[in-house]
Design a protein around this motif. Structure first.
Motif, PDB file in Angstrom:
ATOM      1  N   THR A 275       0.696  -1.308  -0.163  1.00  0.00           N
ATOM      2  CA  THR A 275       0.097   0.126   0.014  1.00  0.00           C
ATOM      3  C   THR A 275       0.795   1.379  -0.052  1.00  0.00           C
ATOM      4  O   THR A 275       0.693   2.183  -0.641  1.00  0.00           O
ATOM      5  CB  THR A 275      -0.946   0.012   1.302  1.00  0.00           C
ATOM      6  N   GLU A 276       1.802   1.060   0.817  1.00  0.00           N
ATOM      7  CA  GLU A 276       2.993   2.457   1.014  1.00  0.00           C
ATOM      8  C   GLU A 276       3.433   2.607  -0.528  1.00  0.00           C
ATOM      9  O   GLU A 276       3.745   3.566  -0.774  1.00  0.00           O
ATOM     10  CB  GLU A 276       3.914   2.257   1.845  1.00  0.00           C
ATOM     11  N   ARG A 277       3.939   1.518  -1.092  1.00  0.00           N
ATOM     12  CA  ARG A 277       4.608   1.432  -2.608  1.00  0.00           C
ATOM     13  C   ARG A 277       3.572   2.130  -3.436  1.00  0.00           C
ATOM     14  O   ARG A 277       4.154   2.874  -4.377  1.00  0.00           O
ATOM     15  CB  ARG A 277       5.012   0.034  -2.773  1.00  0.00           C
ATOM     16  N   GLU A 278       2.475   1.651  -3.518  1.00  0.00           N
ATOM     17  CA  GLU A 278       1.384   1.942  -4.397  1.00  0.00           C
ATOM     18  C   GLU A 278       1.426   3.603  -4.320  1.00  0.00           C
ATOM     19  O   GLU A 278       0.999   4.331  -5.236  1.00  0.00           O
ATOM     20  CB  GLU A 278       0.173   1.476  -4.388  1.00  0.00           C
ATOM     21  N   LYS A 279       0.925   4.094  -2.923  1.00  0.00           N
ATOM     22  CA  LYS A 279       1.068   5.524  -2.681  1.00  0.00           C
ATOM     23  C   LYS A 279       2.258   6.282  -3.378  1.00  0.00           C
ATOM     24  O   LYS A 279       2.052   7.323  -3.738  1.00  0.00           O
ATOM     25  CB  LYS A 279       0.942   5.888  -1.154  1.00  0.00           C
TER      26      LYS A 279
ATOM     27  N   ILE B  73       4.250   5.353  -5.715  1.00  0.00           N
ATOM     28  CA  ILE B  73       4.110   5.324  -7.147  1.00  0.00           C
ATOM     29  C   ILE B  73       3.288   6.483  -7.629  1.00  0.00           C
ATOM     30  O   ILE B  73       3.300   7.168  -8.637  1.00  0.00           O
ATOM     31  CB  ILE B  73       3.994   4.032  -7.866  1.00  0.00           C
ATOM     32  N   MET B  74       2.088   6.705  -7.044  1.00  0.00           N
ATOM     33  CA  MET B  74       1.103   7.414  -7.111  1.00  0.00           C
ATOM     34  C   MET B  74       1.630   8.973  -7.310  1.00  0.00           C
ATOM     35  O   MET B  74       1.225   9.760  -8.239  1.00  0.00           O
ATOM     36  CB  MET B  74      -0.261   7.090  -6.500  1.00  0.00           C
ATOM     37  N   GLU B  75       2.152   9.091  -6.286  1.00  0.00           N
ATOM     38  CA  GLU B  75       2.806  10.528  -6.113  1.00  0.00           C
ATOM     39  C   GLU B  75       3.647  10.769  -7.107  1.00  0.00           C
ATOM     40  O   GLU B  75       3.954  11.918  -7.760  1.00  0.00           O
ATOM     41  CB  GLU B  75       3.406  10.673  -4.758  1.00  0.00           C
ATOM     42  N   ALA B  76       4.530   9.808  -7.447  1.00  0.00           N
ATOM     43  CA  ALA B  76       5.534  10.029  -8.542  1.00  0.00           C
ATOM     44  C   ALA B  76       5.229  10.293  -9.806  1.00  0.00           C
ATOM     45  O   ALA B  76       5.696  11.084 -10.738  1.00  0.00           O
ATOM     46  CB  ALA B  76       6.534   8.710  -8.427  1.00  0.00           C
ATOM     47  N   LYS B  77       3.951   9.550 -10.069  1.00  0.00           N
ATOM     48  CA  LYS B  77       3.293   9.839 -11.585  1.00  0.00           C
ATOM     49  C   LYS B  77       2.650  11.193 -11.729  1.00  0.00           C
ATOM     50  O   LYS B  77       2.262  11.366 -12.523  1.00  0.00           O
ATOM     51  CB  LYS B  77       2.272   8.493 -11.606  1.00  0.00           C
ATOM     52  N   LYS B  78       2.745  11.795 -10.584  1.00  0.00           N
ATOM     53  CA  LYS B  78       2.221  13.321 -10.737  1.00  0.00           C
ATOM     54  C   LYS B  78       2.995  14.175 -11.648  1.00  0.00           C
ATOM     55  O   LYS B  78       2.841  15.013 -12.415  1.00  0.00           O
ATOM     56  CB  LYS B  78       2.180  13.965  -9.592  1.00  0.00           C
ATOM     57  N   PHE B  79       4.473  13.643 -11.910  1.00  0.00           N
ATOM     58  CA  PHE B  79       5.196  14.201 -12.707  1.00  0.00           C
ATOM     59  C   PHE B  79       5.667  13.406 -13.808  1.00  0.00           C
ATOM     60  O   PHE B  79       6.062  12.278 -13.803  1.00  0.00           O
ATOM     61  CB  PHE B  79       6.594  14.568 -11.805  1.00  0.00           C
ATOM     62  N   VAL B  80       5.116  13.860 -15.195  1.00  0.00           N
ATOM     63  CA  VAL B  80       5.127  12.967 -16.208  1.00  0.00           C
ATOM     64  C   VAL B  80       6.821  13.193 -16.857  1.00  0.00           C
ATOM     65  O   VAL B  80       7.236  14.219 -17.022  1.00  0.00           O
ATOM     66  CB  VAL B  80       4.320  13.604 -17.355  1.00  0.00           C
ATOM     67  N   THR B  81       7.278  11.957 -17.168  1.00  0.00           N
ATOM     68  CA  THR B  81       8.624  11.972 -17.664  1.00  0.00           C
ATOM     69  C   THR B  81       8.643  10.948 -18.748  1.00  0.00           C
ATOM     70  O   THR B  81       7.904   9.972 -18.596  1.00  0.00           O
ATOM     71  CB  THR B  81       9.796  11.623 -16.639  1.00  0.00           C
ATOM     72  N   ILE B  82       9.326  11.154 -19.803  1.00  0.00           N
ATOM     73  CA  ILE B  82       9.424  10.171 -21.008  1.00  0.00           C
ATOM     74  C   ILE B  82      10.976   9.924 -20.916  1.00  0.00           C
ATOM     75  O   ILE B  82      11.665  10.933 -21.179  1.00  0.00           O
ATOM     76  CB  ILE B  82       8.710  10.952 -21.952  1.00  0.00           C
ATOM     77  N   PRO B  83      11.147   8.658 -21.030  1.00  0.00           N
ATOM     78  CA  PRO B  83      10.436   7.531 -20.976  1.00  0.00           C
ATOM     79  C   PRO B  83      10.163   7.523 -19.056  1.00  0.00           C
ATOM     80  O   PRO B  83      10.841   8.011 -18.526  1.00  0.00           O
ATOM     81  CB  PRO B  83      11.379   6.369 -20.996  1.00  0.00           C
TER      82      PRO B  83
ATOM     83  N   GLN C  14      11.605  -1.663 -10.446  1.00  0.00           N
ATOM     84  CA  GLN C  14      13.147  -1.960 -10.409  1.00  0.00           C
ATOM     85  C   GLN C  14      13.495  -0.909  -8.953  1.00  0.00           C
ATOM     86  O   GLN C  14      14.708  -0.905  -8.762  1.00  0.00           O
ATOM     87  CB  GLN C  14      13.978  -1.735 -11.438  1.00  0.00           C
ATOM     88  N   MET C  15      12.516   0.059  -8.501  1.00  0.00           N
ATOM     89  CA  MET C  15      12.930   1.087  -7.540  1.00  0.00           C
ATOM     90  C   MET C  15      12.510   0.628  -6.316  1.00  0.00           C
ATOM     91  O   MET C  15      11.435   0.098  -6.207  1.00  0.00           O
ATOM     92  CB  MET C  15      12.637   2.427  -7.838  1.00  0.00           C
ATOM     93  N   SER C  16      13.241   0.982  -5.283  1.00  0.00           N
ATOM     94  CA  SER C  16      12.762   0.767  -3.937  1.00  0.00           C
ATOM     95  C   SER C  16      11.585   1.941  -3.447  1.00  0.00           C
ATOM     96  O   SER C  16      11.544   2.946  -4.376  1.00  0.00           O
ATOM     97  CB  SER C  16      13.875   0.827  -2.748  1.00  0.00           C
ATOM     98  N   ILE C  17      10.947   1.795  -2.386  1.00  0.00           N
ATOM     99  CA  ILE C  17      10.046   2.825  -2.106  1.00  0.00           C
ATOM    100  C   ILE C  17      10.857   4.292  -1.889  1.00  0.00           C
ATOM    101  O   ILE C  17      10.692   5.088  -2.079  1.00  0.00           O
ATOM    102  CB  ILE C  17       9.300   2.432  -0.877  1.00  0.00           C
ATOM    103  N   ASP C  18      11.990   3.951  -1.152  1.00  0.00           N
ATOM    104  CA  ASP C  18      12.957   5.050  -0.889  1.00  0.00           C
ATOM    105  C   ASP C  18      13.208   5.682  -2.124  1.00  0.00           C
ATOM    106  O   ASP C  18      13.433   6.843  -2.170  1.00  0.00           O
ATOM    107  CB  ASP C  18      13.954   4.750   0.138  1.00  0.00           C
ATOM    108  N   GLU C  19      13.698   5.045  -3.102  1.00  0.00           N
ATOM    109  CA  GLU C  19      14.225   5.671  -4.406  1.00  0.00           C
ATOM    110  C   GLU C  19      13.139   6.324  -5.018  1.00  0.00           C
ATOM    111  O   GLU C  19      13.456   7.475  -5.534  1.00  0.00           O
ATOM    112  CB  GLU C  19      14.731   4.627  -5.458  1.00  0.00           C
ATOM    113  N   ILE C  20      11.681   5.884  -5.028  1.00  0.00           N
ATOM    114  CA  ILE C  20      10.762   6.427  -5.574  1.00  0.00           C
ATOM    115  C   ILE C  20      10.326   7.787  -4.766  1.00  0.00           C
ATOM    116  O   ILE C  20       9.997   8.910  -5.520  1.00  0.00           O
ATOM    117  CB  ILE C  20       9.492   5.715  -5.523  1.00  0.00           C
ATOM    118  N   ARG C  21      10.323   7.880  -3.655  1.00  0.00           N
ATOM    119  CA  ARG C  21      10.213   9.022  -2.930  1.00  0.00           C
ATOM    120  C   ARG C  21      11.265  10.114  -3.252  1.00  0.00           C
ATOM    121  O   ARG C  21      10.744  11.192  -3.240  1.00  0.00           O
ATOM    122  CB  ARG C  21       9.945   8.750  -1.396  1.00  0.00           C
TER     123      ARG C  21
END
Length: 60
Positions: A6-10, A12-22, A28-35
């Motif tokens: 659940t924390e991981r999904e949260k 990722i949802m926060e991270a997806k607010k910023f669109v990047t291509i690709p 492949q990322m830890s929760i800490d890396e995503i945050r």
């Protein structure tokens, strides 16, 4: 373990607010890396679109 997912999904949802291509491979990322990436993107966005008070005064 379910709480971690659940924390991981949260995160990722926060991270997806910023669109990047690709889009990064979140699997492949830890929760800490995503945050950390999200924090970096937020600060870069704020810096890029920050209104400088001196520039604002020039418009008057």
């Amino acid at each position: 373990m379910a709480n971690e997912l659940t924390e991981r999904e949260k995160a990722i949802m926060e991270a997806k607010k910023f669109v990047t291509i690709p889009e990064p491979d979140y699997s492949q990322m830890s929760i800490d890396e995503i945050r950390k990436r999200t924090e970096y993107m937020e600060s870069a966005f704020k810096l890029a679109f920050e209104i400088d008070e001196e520039d604002e005064d020039d418009d008057l």
